[in-house]
Design a protein around this motif. Sequence first.
Motif, PDB file in Angstrom:
ATOM      1  N   PRO A  13       1.227  -1.341  -0.546  1.00 44.93           N
ATOM      2  CA  PRO A  13       0.018  -0.069   0.102  1.00 44.93           C
ATOM      3  C   PRO A  13       1.359   1.321   0.116  1.00 44.93           C
ATOM      4  CG  PRO A  13      -0.007  -0.840   2.238  1.00 44.93           C
ATOM      5  CD  PRO A  13       0.125  -1.790   1.296  1.00 44.93           C
ATOM      6  N   THR A  14       0.256   2.429  -0.317  1.00 45.05           N
ATOM      7  CA  THR A  14       1.288   3.768  -0.920  1.00 45.05           C
ATOM      8  C   THR A  14       0.826   4.264   0.170  1.00 45.05           C
ATOM      9  OG1 THR A  14      -0.145   4.487  -2.221  1.00 45.05           O
ATOM     10  CG2 THR A  14       1.540   3.011  -3.238  1.00 45.05           C
ATOM     11  N   ALA A  15      -0.737   4.005   0.898  1.00 46.57           N
ATOM     12  CA  ALA A  15      -1.358   4.231   1.755  1.00 46.57           C
ATOM     13  C   ALA A  15      -2.163   3.951   2.531  1.00 46.57           C
ATOM     14  CB  ALA A  15      -1.852   6.239   0.882  1.00 46.57           C
ATOM     15  N   VAL A  16      -2.727   4.277   3.538  1.00 43.85           N
ATOM     16  CA  VAL A  16      -3.494   3.677   3.852  1.00 43.85           C
ATOM     17  C   VAL A  16      -5.008   4.311   4.737  1.00 43.85           C
ATOM     18  CG1 VAL A  16      -4.202   1.679   6.439  1.00 43.85           C
ATOM     19  CG2 VAL A  16      -2.428   1.274   5.147  1.00 43.85           C
ATOM     20  N   GLN A  17      -6.218   3.897   4.563  1.00 40.13           N
ATOM     21  CA  GLN A  17      -7.560   4.656   4.881  1.00 40.13           C
ATOM     22  C   GLN A  17      -8.050   4.502   6.500  1.00 40.13           C
ATOM     23  OE1 GLN A  17     -10.894   4.462   6.080  1.00 40.13           O
ATOM     24  NE2 GLN A  17     -10.113   6.882   7.177  1.00 40.13           N
ATOM     25  N   ALA A  18      -7.906   4.642   6.917  1.00 37.72           N
ATOM     26  CA  ALA A  18      -8.637   3.716   8.748  1.00 37.72           C
ATOM     27  C   ALA A  18      -8.959   4.287   9.083  1.00 37.72           C
ATOM     28  CB  ALA A  18      -6.708   3.172   9.267  1.00 37.72           C
ATOM     29  N   GLY A  19     -10.582   3.777   9.490  1.00 41.60           N
ATOM     30  CA  GLY A  19     -10.830   4.874  10.469  1.00 41.60           C
ATOM     31  C   GLY A  19     -12.235   4.346  11.199  1.00 41.60           C
ATOM     32  N   LEU A  20     -13.125   5.169  12.099  1.00 35.88           N
ATOM     33  CA  LEU A  20     -13.768   4.958  13.033  1.00 35.88           C
ATOM     34  C   LEU A  20     -14.735   3.980  12.147  1.00 35.88           C
ATOM     35  CD1 LEU A  20     -14.645   4.498  16.069  1.00 35.88           C
ATOM     36  CD2 LEU A  20     -15.430   6.450  15.908  1.00 35.88           C
ATOM     37  N   SER A  21     -15.860   3.100  12.658  1.00 35.66           N
ATOM     38  CA  SER A  21     -17.093   2.582  11.441  1.00 35.66           C
ATOM     39  C   SER A  21     -18.114   3.486  11.478  1.00 35.66           C
ATOM     40  CB  SER A  21     -17.556   1.373  11.864  1.00 35.66           C
ATOM     41  OG  SER A  21     -16.784   0.753  11.959  1.00 35.66           O
ATOM     42  N   LYS A  51       5.676   2.650   7.857  1.00 38.47           N
ATOM     43  CA  LYS A  51       5.627   3.860   8.165  1.00 38.47           C
ATOM     44  C   LYS A  51       4.937   4.829   6.815  1.00 38.47           C
ATOM     45  CE  LYS A  51      10.246   4.526   9.564  1.00 38.47           C
ATOM     46  NZ  LYS A  51      12.315   4.857   8.979  1.00 38.47           N
ATOM     47  N   VAL A  52       4.181   4.237   6.271  1.00 36.15           N
ATOM     48  CA  VAL A  52       2.830   4.550   4.975  1.00 36.15           C
ATOM     49  C   VAL A  52       2.181   5.409   5.722  1.00 36.15           C
ATOM     50  CG1 VAL A  52       0.945   3.669   3.798  1.00 36.15           C
ATOM     51  CG2 VAL A  52       3.150   2.394   3.807  1.00 36.15           C
ATOM     52  N   PRO A  53       2.030   6.083   4.968  1.00 41.97           N
ATOM     53  CA  PRO A  53       0.459   7.556   5.690  1.00 41.97           C
ATOM     54  C   PRO A  53      -0.556   7.270   5.475  1.00 41.97           C
ATOM     55  CG  PRO A  53       1.622   7.968   3.205  1.00 41.97           C
ATOM     56  CD  PRO A  53       2.267   6.582   3.929  1.00 41.97           C
ATOM     57  N   VAL A  54      -1.239   7.840   6.959  1.00 39.90           N
ATOM     58  CA  VAL A  54      -2.307   6.976   7.226  1.00 39.90           C
ATOM     59  C   VAL A  54      -2.795   8.237   7.463  1.00 39.90           C
ATOM     60  CG1 VAL A  54      -4.173   5.942   8.840  1.00 39.90           C
ATOM     61  CG2 VAL A  54      -1.472   4.998   8.547  1.00 39.90           C
ATOM     62  N   VAL A  55      -4.770   8.737   6.467  1.00 42.00           N
ATOM     63  CA  VAL A  55      -5.405   9.396   6.965  1.00 42.00           C
ATOM     64  C   VAL A  55      -6.487   8.293   7.875  1.00 42.00           C
ATOM     65  CG1 VAL A  55      -7.739  10.878   5.942  1.00 42.00           C
ATOM     66  CG2 VAL A  55      -5.355  10.259   4.485  1.00 42.00           C
ATOM     67  N   VAL A  56      -7.036   8.983   9.317  1.00 41.59           N
ATOM     68  CA  VAL A  56      -7.758   8.568   9.857  1.00 41.59           C
ATOM     69  C   VAL A  56      -8.999   9.732  10.473  1.00 41.59           C
ATOM     70  CG1 VAL A  56      -9.024   8.326  12.428  1.00 41.59           C
ATOM     71  CG2 VAL A  56      -5.980   7.334  11.749  1.00 41.59           C
ATOM     72  N   THR A  57     -10.003   8.697   9.691  1.00 41.35           N
ATOM     73  CA  THR A  57     -11.487   9.801   9.910  1.00 41.35           C
ATOM     74  C   THR A  57     -11.621   8.796  11.337  1.00 41.35           C
ATOM     75  OG1 THR A  57     -12.645   7.509   8.811  1.00 41.35           O
ATOM     76  CG2 THR A  57     -11.791   9.165   7.955  1.00 41.35           C
ATOM     77  N   ILE A  58     -12.789  10.138  12.110  1.00 41.03           N
ATOM     78  CA  ILE A  58     -12.999   9.956  13.476  1.00 41.03           C
ATOM     79  C   ILE A  58     -14.150  10.170  13.150  1.00 41.03           C
ATOM     80  CG2 ILE A  58     -11.368  10.081  14.649  1.00 41.03           C
ATOM     81  CD1 ILE A  58     -11.683  12.197  16.154  1.00 41.03           C
ATOM     82  N   ARG A  59     -15.214   9.939  13.977  1.00 47.13           N
ATOM     83  CA  ARG A  59     -16.546  10.773  14.131  1.00 47.13           C
ATOM     84  C   ARG A  59     -17.087  10.307  15.690  1.00 47.13           C
ATOM     85  NH1 ARG A  59     -21.940   8.689  10.979  1.00 47.13           N
ATOM     86  NH2 ARG A  59     -23.278  10.651  11.122  1.00 47.13           N
ATOM     87  N   HIS A  60     -18.088  11.322  16.629  1.00 52.63           N
ATOM     88  CA  HIS A  60     -18.459  11.513  18.052  1.00 52.63           C
ATOM     89  C   HIS A  60     -19.129   9.254  18.143  1.00 52.63           C
ATOM     90  CE1 HIS A  60     -20.979  11.446  21.710  1.00 52.63           C
ATOM     91  NE2 HIS A  60     -20.025  12.657  21.742  1.00 52.63           N
TER      92      HIS A  60
END
Length: 202
Positions: A13-21, A51-60
């Motif tokens: 992976p060149t990047a990872v998207q890891a988010g809260l459901s 060390k892959v860049p990760v975009v994390v999405t969060i929500r209440h």
Amino acid sequence: EILFESHEAMSRPTAVQAGLSRSGSTLAWQIMCDLLKSPVCKTHEYIDYGKVPVVVTIRHPLDAITSLARASAKPESLWIVKNTANEMLKFMDRHKGPILVLRYESWWPDLANCVTQIADFFGIQCIGDDLGKILLRRNMTANKAIADRLDSWDDRDATENLHGNHIGSGKVGQYKSSMGSSMKLIANRELHDFMNYFGYEL
């Protein structure tokens, strides 16, 4: 659940998207794919990504629970969100690469700003027509049209990673009117550390 744009994304992976459901993670992943034009891993699990860049999405998290229960009809929605939230907290401390955190309450109403934040994070210029094309393709209306063609949450569009019944109102704070007081107490207790870490109202 770990989803990949391709087999290459699984291995390199060149990047990872890891988010809260239910944090807008699918839309963030779609935008990343459009911007990067390279393998992007989408996941709700927090393994070692080097060390892959990760975009994390969060929500209440109480909104996440409410949204997941509506979309999937899963009675265990609280525990699904809790487990993901706990794993995310551990990941935030141990990941060795750069992390961009996108807060649902801020980026969902302003997709242009979301695209710009992701583009800036990866050092990509996205303005004018380039930005307009992504916004035309990646939005709630476009994704709802795809999700509405699917029968249920268990059906998934493999290309866009959308489930049936995937798109709801997107309303912030919906848990306040739809979640019972006893469930709120349990959720606040179980998700206290996550809410405190990210500055959500307890």
